[in-house]
Every structure is written in structure tokens, then in C-alpha cells.
Design a protein around this motif. Structure first.
Motif, PDB file in Angstrom:
ATOM      1  N   TYR A 293       0.814  -1.221   0.000  1.00  0.00           N
ATOM      2  CA  TYR A 293       0.000   0.000   0.000  1.00  0.00           C
ATOM      3  C   TYR A 293       0.849   1.273   0.000  1.00  0.00           C
ATOM      4  O   TYR A 293       0.331   2.356   0.176  1.00  0.00           O
ATOM      5  CB  TYR A 293      -0.973  -0.008   1.184  1.00  0.00           C
ATOM      6  CG  TYR A 293      -2.011  -1.111   1.078  1.00  0.00           C
ATOM      7  CD1 TYR A 293      -2.547  -1.463  -0.158  1.00  0.00           C
ATOM      8  CD2 TYR A 293      -2.440  -1.809   2.192  1.00  0.00           C
ATOM      9  CE1 TYR A 293      -3.473  -2.475  -0.275  1.00  0.00           C
ATOM     10  CE2 TYR A 293      -3.380  -2.827   2.083  1.00  0.00           C
ATOM     11  CZ  TYR A 293      -3.889  -3.158   0.844  1.00  0.00           C
ATOM     12  OH  TYR A 293      -4.810  -4.171   0.735  1.00  0.00           O
ATOM     13  N   GLY A 294       2.141   1.123  -0.168  1.00  0.00           N
ATOM     14  CA  GLY A 294       2.993   2.283  -0.383  1.00  0.00           C
ATOM     15  C   GLY A 294       3.760   2.719   0.855  1.00  0.00           C
ATOM     16  O   GLY A 294       3.449   2.325   1.978  1.00  0.00           O
ATOM     17  N   TYR A 295       4.800   3.535   0.577  1.00  0.00           N
ATOM     18  CA  TYR A 295       5.636   4.074   1.655  1.00  0.00           C
ATOM     19  C   TYR A 295       4.846   5.132   2.403  1.00  0.00           C
ATOM     20  O   TYR A 295       4.184   5.973   1.774  1.00  0.00           O
ATOM     21  CB  TYR A 295       6.904   4.687   1.073  1.00  0.00           C
ATOM     22  CG  TYR A 295       7.710   3.691   0.265  1.00  0.00           C
ATOM     23  CD1 TYR A 295       8.338   2.622   0.896  1.00  0.00           C
ATOM     24  CD2 TYR A 295       7.819   3.809  -1.122  1.00  0.00           C
ATOM     25  CE1 TYR A 295       9.064   1.686   0.161  1.00  0.00           C
ATOM     26  CE2 TYR A 295       8.542   2.882  -1.854  1.00  0.00           C
ATOM     27  CZ  TYR A 295       9.160   1.825  -1.208  1.00  0.00           C
ATOM     28  OH  TYR A 295       9.863   0.904  -1.930  1.00  0.00           O
ATOM     29  N   ILE A 296       4.955   5.127   3.711  1.00  0.00           N
ATOM     30  CA  ILE A 296       4.124   6.064   4.479  1.00  0.00           C
ATOM     31  C   ILE A 296       4.517   7.519   4.221  1.00  0.00           C
ATOM     32  O   ILE A 296       3.738   8.417   4.465  1.00  0.00           O
ATOM     33  CB  ILE A 296       4.130   5.761   5.991  1.00  0.00           C
ATOM     34  CG1 ILE A 296       5.517   5.892   6.576  1.00  0.00           C
ATOM     35  CG2 ILE A 296       3.569   4.383   6.274  1.00  0.00           C
ATOM     36  CD1 ILE A 296       5.467   5.933   8.094  1.00  0.00           C
ATOM     37  N   ASP A 297       5.723   7.715   3.692  1.00  0.00           N
ATOM     38  CA  ASP A 297       6.163   9.078   3.366  1.00  0.00           C
ATOM     39  C   ASP A 297       5.424   9.625   2.150  1.00  0.00           C
ATOM     40  O   ASP A 297       5.463  10.817   1.892  1.00  0.00           O
ATOM     41  CB  ASP A 297       7.658   9.102   3.023  1.00  0.00           C
ATOM     42  CG  ASP A 297       8.487   8.177   3.862  1.00  0.00           C
ATOM     43  OD1 ASP A 297       8.116   6.991   3.960  1.00  0.00           O
ATOM     44  OD2 ASP A 297       9.480   8.630   4.411  1.00  0.00           O
ATOM     45  N   HIS A 298       4.809   8.747   1.356  1.00  0.00           N
ATOM     46  CA  HIS A 298       4.200   9.204   0.105  1.00  0.00           C
ATOM     47  C   HIS A 298       2.694   8.957   0.033  1.00  0.00           C
ATOM     48  O   HIS A 298       1.994   9.670  -0.656  1.00  0.00           O
ATOM     49  CB  HIS A 298       4.863   8.509  -1.097  1.00  0.00           C
ATOM     50  CG  HIS A 298       6.327   8.795  -1.189  1.00  0.00           C
ATOM     51  ND1 HIS A 298       7.188   8.032  -1.933  1.00  0.00           N
ATOM     52  CD2 HIS A 298       7.091   9.761  -0.613  1.00  0.00           C
ATOM     53  CE1 HIS A 298       8.422   8.508  -1.813  1.00  0.00           C
ATOM     54  NE2 HIS A 298       8.380   9.549  -1.012  1.00  0.00           N
ATOM     55  N   VAL A 299       2.222   7.928   0.702  1.00  0.00           N
ATOM     56  CA  VAL A 299       0.814   7.567   0.522  1.00  0.00           C
ATOM     57  C   VAL A 299      -0.093   8.607   1.202  1.00  0.00           C
ATOM     58  O   VAL A 299       0.197   9.063   2.312  1.00  0.00           O
ATOM     59  CB  VAL A 299       0.549   6.131   1.068  1.00  0.00           C
ATOM     60  CG1 VAL A 299       0.693   6.058   2.577  1.00  0.00           C
ATOM     61  CG2 VAL A 299      -0.810   5.633   0.669  1.00  0.00           C
ATOM     62  N   PRO A 300      -1.159   9.064   0.494  1.00  0.00           N
ATOM     63  CA  PRO A 300      -2.059  10.018   1.149  1.00  0.00           C
ATOM     64  C   PRO A 300      -2.595   9.435   2.466  1.00  0.00           C
ATOM     65  O   PRO A 300      -2.929   8.247   2.540  1.00  0.00           O
ATOM     66  CB  PRO A 300      -3.191  10.193   0.131  1.00  0.00           C
ATOM     67  CG  PRO A 300      -2.581   9.864  -1.189  1.00  0.00           C
ATOM     68  CD  PRO A 300      -1.559   8.793  -0.895  1.00  0.00           C
ATOM     69  N   ALA A 301      -2.656  10.291   3.478  1.00  0.00           N
ATOM     70  CA  ALA A 301      -3.046   9.811   4.818  1.00  0.00           C
ATOM     71  C   ALA A 301      -4.403   9.118   4.797  1.00  0.00           C
ATOM     72  O   ALA A 301      -4.625   8.162   5.533  1.00  0.00           O
ATOM     73  CB  ALA A 301      -3.053  10.977   5.798  1.00  0.00           C
ATOM     74  N   LEU A 302      -5.310   9.578   3.914  1.00  0.00           N
ATOM     75  CA  LEU A 302      -6.642   8.957   3.888  1.00  0.00           C
ATOM     76  C   LEU A 302      -6.532   7.458   3.587  1.00  0.00           C
ATOM     77  O   LEU A 302      -7.151   6.631   4.257  1.00  0.00           O
ATOM     78  CB  LEU A 302      -7.534   9.643   2.845  1.00  0.00           C
ATOM     79  CG  LEU A 302      -8.952   9.065   2.767  1.00  0.00           C
ATOM     80  CD1 LEU A 302      -9.740   9.355   4.031  1.00  0.00           C
ATOM     81  CD2 LEU A 302      -9.714   9.614   1.568  1.00  0.00           C
ATOM     82  N   TYR A 303      -5.717   7.119   2.581  1.00  0.00           N
ATOM     83  CA  TYR A 303      -5.552   5.707   2.236  1.00  0.00           C
ATOM     84  C   TYR A 303      -4.839   4.950   3.359  1.00  0.00           C
ATOM     85  O   TYR A 303      -5.201   3.828   3.698  1.00  0.00           O
ATOM     86  CB  TYR A 303      -4.758   5.557   0.940  1.00  0.00           C
ATOM     87  CG  TYR A 303      -5.561   5.884  -0.302  1.00  0.00           C
ATOM     88  CD1 TYR A 303      -6.627   5.075  -0.678  1.00  0.00           C
ATOM     89  CD2 TYR A 303      -5.258   6.973  -1.091  1.00  0.00           C
ATOM     90  CE1 TYR A 303      -7.368   5.355  -1.811  1.00  0.00           C
ATOM     91  CE2 TYR A 303      -5.994   7.270  -2.236  1.00  0.00           C
ATOM     92  CZ  TYR A 303      -7.047   6.456  -2.585  1.00  0.00           C
ATOM     93  OH  TYR A 303      -7.779   6.731  -3.707  1.00  0.00           O
TER      94      TYR A 303
END
Ligand SMILES: Cc1cc2nc3c(=O)[nH]c(=O)nc-3n(C[C@H](O)[C@H](O)[C@H](O)COP(=O)(O)OP(=O)(O)OC[C@H]3O[C@@H](n4cnc5c(N)ncnc54)[C@H](O)[C@@H]3O)c2cc1C
Length: 604
Positions: A293-303
Motif C-alpha cells: 500500500y505504499g511508503y508512508i512518506d508518500h501515501v495520502p493519509a486517507l488511504y
């Protein structure tokens, strides 16, 4: 005397944790909120971070004694058990707000001829659900020659061990619909096997794995004063953070959608820091990234928050505090078997190898043209393939185009089946935390030895192990032979460095994963606009790209859509009942007057 008050306060804090749990009512609608709110006042949390000068050797001894006295392990387990038993399923926490947005122009009628595009989990589930609601003319149109989309299980080499290349895990507090259908169809092959806790290595050369729990605690312990306290004090401190997170999550997702979107207008890491959850960054980063689901530095907080919801955090809590329940399970007979069972149930109709070239919709019908020029008429359609891809055949209106163009799928989740010389390491799932760094794209994230989950006793008898590995790539790359060779070379290097020997790669899958809105798209409210369009032009949009990439979320989104059928039926029912009640009183009064007449006659 300050240390005495610190000691007592921590002991009281922990004791109050127990009391809060003991007083906790299982049937309460918001148990996690109630439990957390009772013991995390500002005063108490401030006590968790005293300065170095406040702690002397003696005070540490007393803190330790206070902590030990304040919370015995058994009592701690009871508290968490109650919390788990009373957990409210995630739908109540997240989907209700989306359901409220639905205001369909048209709701499909039971006699409608319906086309569902895509026979992945979303399309198959939708077909099954419509069948349950009494729809008789539903056809699933699948472009591929096989069903189940990203649920892909192979039973090769070791036939009794399903190897999951795609959909793999279920979670205790989610997937209720998956279980409900298994029960409703009498699926005797549906069996969830709890997966053991994963082990975590810092780097590929690291030879000493620690459990995920130990890793969490060690991250927390690094922070003064936990370094100096017994392990379970750090466990409690992590649990406190998690419970605080659950409370925050619950209150955020109870807000109107637009408020949720504006409160999460940043990447996940920034949101965690902004809201004081810095210490949860390791666990949430692991939960998010190793799932693709992606790196937490990049993934929109909602997702990020959509996935790392109370249900997942509760799972971590349960394992972390040595509860029996596991955070995740794997299907004994393979995920694909689940969909084949539905496919063979005789309740749904699928056309495979169906290639759509054009879909034309109006207010009263849908016409689908295939690549070989055949035209098919329908009353309604459900599009479950990725929505940006649907633009290739759909007569999208300007707003639909804006909504779907706002999606991006630039990442890949790569799964590879490889075999290697048998190792005596009993661990079934291992992850390397170094791969959580966005600079380490395509590096080995996780390996799973499914045989060790299904046959923990007899793995020693095998010559070779068969494992599935996971890699994640965020950048956009065309799926060329060169790209796949690069992925394989990186994987081989990391596997060798990690100590796997005599490696043979058997099969690799490069999945597009997953199509979602950019932060800009979310800020424009594109998922909200999509929900509001549902039912217009005789179309529903469903599947992973509408909200979130998991079987649970696809099913819940479907249920939100089909709830409009139930709603319309109950409104019609109310209408019918109100007509009926309008008739009944006249009938009653007529009967009464006949009876009165009869009485009068008898009296005479
Ligand atoms: C490696 C991996 C691990 C995963 N692990 C988990 C997990 O542990 N738990 C979990 O819940 N989920 C997991 N998932 C996610 C889950 O598999 C997906 O969310 C789910 O499959 C999405 O279902 P879908 O029907 O929306 O899409 P898909 O599964 O992608 O299915 C879409 C279907 O539509 C078809 N299609 C596409 N275009 C057309 C067209 N033009 N005409 C007709 N048909 C078309 C495709 O061929 C496909 O069959 C994982 C996924 C991957 C890749």
C-alpha cells in the motif's frame, strides 16, 4: 519525593487500564472509544515522559515494582480480551459515511438485464449478491480466460500447499461478508488458518531475527525511559499509543466525509507526526508497505488510515499482548478456490474471453459492443475493472473523465515463487525493515513459506522449500522483459544475502497495485463525486479503484451499492403498507358496522 508520585501514578495508570477494561461492556456500540478515553487523560500521558533528572536508581526500582504490582500479565490479557470481544466491525466506523452519499438516479430492478464488467473478486461478489437479492438476468463479462483477477493461487510442485501470488490474508475483525457467503453456500473448503507472527530482520545480512512484537517493543524501548523499564512496561506503552490511535481514528471517521478529507490532506507519516503518533511509525510503516500500500512518506493519509484502521491495530494489540488470536489468517485451500466455489455454485453466470470495445449508455439502456462487432443490450451495468482503464471503452461524460483521470496506478507489487535448499529455520513469514525505505524500491520485502503455516510439524521432511517473495516498486515502469529481469536480479541478490541457498526462480507476477487518487484528486473530492454519480446513466462503479484495494473493501463497497436496492424495496414496502393501512381501517369499520348491526338485531 517526586519519584514516589511518578511511581504511584504509573501504577495507578496501569491499574486504571485494568479497571477500565473490567468495567467495559461487551455489547457497547463504541467499546474501543470508551475503553481508551477512560485512561488517557493529558495528565497521565505526560507522566509517561519524565526527564532524565527525575529518575534515580532507587526510583527506577520503585517504578518497576509499581508497574509489576499494577499489572499482572493475566489481568492485562483479560482487559485486551474484553476489548477484542466487543469490537464493532469496521463497516460501522468507515463505510457508513460513504453510504450516506448515495442518492441514485436509478436503482436496478429485479427484472433488469445486468452486465458486470470484470470477474475479479468485486464482480463475482456483486453477481452473487444480486442473485441473493432475486436478480435473474445478471452476466459477468470477463476479458481474460480465467476468473478471480488478483486472486491467483497455484498448487504446483507441492500440490497440497496453495501458493498465493495475489490475495492472501483475511483479518479477524474484517471479511465478515466473505465468511457469511462461505456459510450461506455451505463452502466446506473454506477454512481460515491463523498465520504465526512474522519475524523481522533489520537488514539482509542480519542473521538474528526478532518477532514483530519484539521489534515494536525494542523501537519503543529505545526511547527513554522505556529502555530502563521491564519489557511489559514498553508493551503497555505501545498499547497505550495504539489505543489512543484507535480513539483518534474512531472520532475522525465519524466526521462528515469532507472533514475527513481535509483533516487528512497530507501523507501518512506527516499525519502520524502531526497527531503525536511518532512511536507508531515503525508498526504502521510495516503494516502499510509490506502489504503493497505504499511508503508512508508518500501515501495520502486517507488511504493509509483506511487500511490502518482499528481492526488492524486491534490485531497488532492482540498479538502484541500475547493474546491467542492472530492478526491474520490464510485460506487453507487457496483464495482462488473461494471464487471457484461461487463460480460453480450455479448462482452466477460468467462469460470469459469477452472483449469490450465500446460501451454506450443513456438514461434507459446500456449497449455493449465487443471487439468482434457483436452488440448486446442491457438495462444496467456494473463496471468493476480499474476505472482509469475503463476509459478505453466507456462513453465517459466530462465529470466521469475528470474523476477517472484523477486516478494513478504507478506502483507494482511483485510476487515470485522460488525454491531453495531446505532450511531448518521454523519461521513462516519474514520481513526486512530496510525495504520500508522509499530509497530501497524493488528490494526484498517479505518471504512466506506457506508449508510452514499449514504443516508446521513436518517441514523437516522436505528437501527443498517453496516460498513466495514480495517486492514493491513505486515508480512508473512499463512491464518489459528488461524490467522483469532487473526485478529478478535484485531479488536473487537480496535472497542470497539473506542466507537462502541454491535458489531457483519458478514464476513471477508483476501486479499493477493499486489504482488510487492522488492527494490533489482527494482534495477535489473525486471519490465523493463518484459516489454521488452512482446509478446515473444506468451504471454502478465498483472494484478496487473506487476506494481501496482489498477483497474486504471491494465487498463492503458492493454492499453499500446494493443497500440502495434494499432501501428502495423498504420504501416501496412502506408505500405498500401505507396503502394497505389506508385500506384496512375502512375494512375494519365496515366489519365493525356489520357487527354492530348484528348486535343491534340480536338485542331486538
Ligand atoms: C500480491 C497481492 C496480494 C494481495 N493480498 C491481499 C490480501 O492479503 N487480502 C486482500 O483482501 N486483498 C489482497 N490483495 C488485493 C485483492 O486481490 C484485490 O483488492 C482484489 O482482487 C480486487 O478485486 P477487483 O475485482 O476489484 O479487481 P481485480 O482482482 O483486479 O479483478 C478485475 C477483473 O476485471 C477484469 N477486467 C479488466 N478489464 C476488463 C475489461 N475491459 N473487460 C472485462 N473484464 C476486465 C480483469 O481481467 C480481472 O479479472 C492482494 C493483491 C495482490 C496483487
Amino acid at each position: 519525593m517526586k519519584y514516589v508520585s511518578i511511581t504511584l501514578s504509573i501504577a495507578c495508570l496501569l491499574a486504571s487500564t485494568c479497571d477500565a477494561g473490567a468495567a467495559f461492556v461487551v455489547s457497547s456500540p463504541q467499546p474501543s472509544t470508551q475503553t481508551t478515553s477512560s485512561f488517557l487523560g493529558k495528565k497521565d500521558s505526560a507522566l509517561l515522559t519524565p526527564t532524565t533528572s527525575q529518575i534515580s536508581k532507587t526510583s527506577l526500582f520503585m517504578v518497576r515494582k509499581g508497574v509489576e504490582k499494577g499489572l499482572e500479565l493475566k489481568k492485562k490479557q483479560e482487559v485486551l480480551k474484553k476489548l477484542n470481544e466487543g469490537y464493532v466491525p469496521s463497516k460501522a466506523q468507515r463505510f457508513n459515511k460513504w453510504e450516506e452519499l448515495l442518492d441514485p438516479e436509478y436503482t436496478p430492478q429485479v427484472t433488469d438485464k445486468i452486465a458486470i464488467v470484470g470477474a475479479g473478486p468485486a464482480g463475482l461478489h456483486m453477481a452473487f449478491k444480486l442473485n441473493e437479492l432475486g436478480f435473474q438476468h445478471v452476466t459477468v463479462l470477463e476479458k481474460d480466460v480465467r476468473i478471480a483477477g488478483k486472486s491467483f493461487t497455484e498448487y504446483i510442485y507441492e500440490k497440497e500447499v496453495p501458493q498465493e501470488f495475489g490475495t492472501c490474508y483475511t483479518i479477524p475483525y474484517k471479511y465478515q461478508e466473505l465468511r457469511r457467503i462461505a456459510a450461506a453456500t455451505g463452502n466446506v473448503f473454506f477454512e481460515e488458518i491463523p498465520v504465526p507472527e512474522r519475524h523481522v530482520y533489520a537488514d539482509y545480512t542480519d542473521k538474528e531475527p526478532i518477532t514483530q512484537t519484539e521489534w515494536l517493543i525494542s523501537s519503543k524501548k529505545k526511547k527513554f525511559p522505556f529502555r530502563l523499564l521491564p519489557d511489559f512496561a514498553s508493551e503497555i506503552a505501545v498499547a497505550v499509543d495504539m489505543l489512543r490511535f484507535i480513539r483518534k481514528h474512531d472520532s475522525l471517521f465519524a466526521k462528515p466525509i469532507n472533514d475527513i478529507i481535509s483533516a487528512t490532506n497530507m501523507d501518512l507519516k506527516a499525519w502520524l507526526i502531526k497527531n503525536g503518533f511518532d512511536d507508531l511509525i515503525p508498526v504502521i510503516s510495516l503494516a502499510n508497505t509490506v502489504q503493497g500500500y505504499g511508503y508512508i512518506d508518500h501515501v495520502p493519509a486517507l488511504y493509509g488510515l483506511w487500511w490502518n484502521a482499528p481492526a488492524e491495530i486491534e490485531g497488532f494489540l492482540a498479538t502484541k499482548l500475547r493474546m491467542v488470536k492472530q492478526p491474520a489468517s490464510i485460506l487453507r485451500n487457496g483464495f482462488v478456490q473461494y471464487w471457484e466455489w461461487i463460480y460453480n455454485s450455479g448462482r452466477i453466470n460468467v462469460k470469459e474471453g469477452f472483449e469490450i470495445s465500446k460501451m454506450e449508455r443513456s438514461d434507459d439502456r446500456v449497449v455493449i459492443t465487443t471487439k468482434d462487432g457483436h452488440k448486446y443490450d442491457y438495462d444496467f451495468c456494473v463496471i468493476t475493472c480499474n476505472l482509469k482503464d475503463a476509459l478505453q471503452f466507456l462513453d465517459a461524460r466530462p465529470e466521469e473523465k475528470e474523476i477517472f483521470d484523477g486516478l494513478q496506478d504507478r506502483s507494482n507489487l511483485i510476487t515470485t515463487l522460488f525454491s531453495c535448499q531446505h532450511s531448518t529455520d521454523p519461521v513462516a513469514i519474514s520481513s526486512w525493515t530496510t525495504s520500508l525505505d522509499p530509497q530501497k524500491q524493488a528490494r526484498l520485502m517479505t518471504v512466506r513459506n506457506s508449508a510452514k503455516i499449514f504443516f508446521p510439524e513436518d517441514v523437516g521432511t522436505r528437501d527443498r522449500d517453496f516460498l513466495i517473495s514480495y517486492q514493491y516498486v513505486e515508480e512508473s515502469r512499463p512491464n518489459t522483459t528488461e524490467y522483469r529481469q532487473e526485478l529478478e536480479a535484485t531479488l536473487l541478490n537480496d535472497l542470497k544475502a539473506a542466507g537462502f541457498q541454491d535458489i531457483e526462480i519458478h514464476e513471477q507476477k508483476v501486479w499493477p497495485y493499486f489504482q488510487r487518487w492522488t492527494q490533489e484528486g482527494l482534495n477535489k473530492g473525486l471519490p465523493v463525486k463518484l459516489m454521488r454519480r452512482q446509478g446515473g446513466l444506468r451504471t454502478w462503479f465498483a472494484g478496487a479503484s473506487t476506494l481501496f484495494e482489498s477483497v474486504h473493501d471491494c465487498m463492503e463497497y458492493n454492499l453499500a451499492l446494493t443497500s440502495t436496492i434494499d432501501k428502495q424495496r423498504s420504501e416501496n414496502g412502506r408505500f405498500m403498507r401505507s396503502v394497505a393501512t389506508a385500506v384496512t381501517p375502512q375494512e375494519t369499520s365496515a366489519t365493525e358496522s356489520v357487527n354492530e348491526e348484528k348486535i343491534r338485531v340480536e338485542k331486538r
